[in-house]
Design an enzyme around this catalytic site. Sequence first.
Site: not given
Length: 319
Positions: A11, A72, A103, A125, A127, A129, A171
């Site tokens: 992303g 992807r 990741d 990202t 996120d 995360d 997520r």
Amino acid sequence: MKRIGVLTSGGDAPGMNAAIRAVVRKGIYHGLELYGIKYGFQGLMEGNIEKMEIGSVGDIIQRGGTALFSARSEEFKTDEGQQKAIEQLEKFGIEGLVVIGGDGSFRGAEALTKKGFPCIGIPATIDNDITGTDFTIGFDTALNTVIEAIDKIRDTATSHERTYIIEVMGRDAGDLALWAGLAGGAESIIIPEKKEDFQDIIDRLKRGHERGKKHSIILLAEGVGSGFDYGEKIEKETKLETRVTVLGYIQRGGSPSATDRVLASRLGGRAIELLMDGKAGRMVGIENNRLVDYAFNDIFNGSNTIHDEMYRLSKELSI
């Protein structure tokens, strides 16, 4: 090492272009040749590679998205796909690779490293995360996008005396919801890392209504569930008019903040230094405003943790 490639994968995140720019210009400054790989690992397998000059990354530091594009690839997850990628790297004489992503992107970089091709990862990202770094590229920009939305929604929530649920990305990570909720003065923050008592949310809304509060804002991380489902349950329990806003992909776009541009530049420059020092299979990150780097395996085996003090504070301030 004379030739280094750079790609973005997964992303997109605001600040990826600033990282690309830093990698290219830092490398050229040290006399290296830099090659841009378009469309991530898919483009790598297909040989979508071109040499980059100083001007190739001119005027991109302020742009969102990624100038190298992203895609992807299921094929790259196979041994055959990874071998095709290595063949292309050897064809262009590329000796090291900088992978900008999350990741999944790092797992691809780790696979190439295990096959003898050195890779360094840069975390990007919204996120936030990724273990091994306090912040990822794109998080700060996305956070400010969410806060801007909260401020605007609060205006209409006040005008109509409604409860609003704002569903944000993340997520399985609640950082975006937590930081935005605290900064935006949300009454409740619902995130995957914390088991929120639904009755506690209802009681908080009722208490606010009873003391004359005209509106309420609830931040919900998408990994917990649907904002619309929560909205229906809350309206049924409280009898308060409830609306839901799903911010969606608007959170991933936009010109990167100054914080993200500086972070991306620092991480990009450090990635080149690691490759020049003969390092491989590592991710560069930032902790307590100091650059660090960790082996990919340490990143994969770690777990993203939420900021407990911030979560407690958010509940204390939303009484």
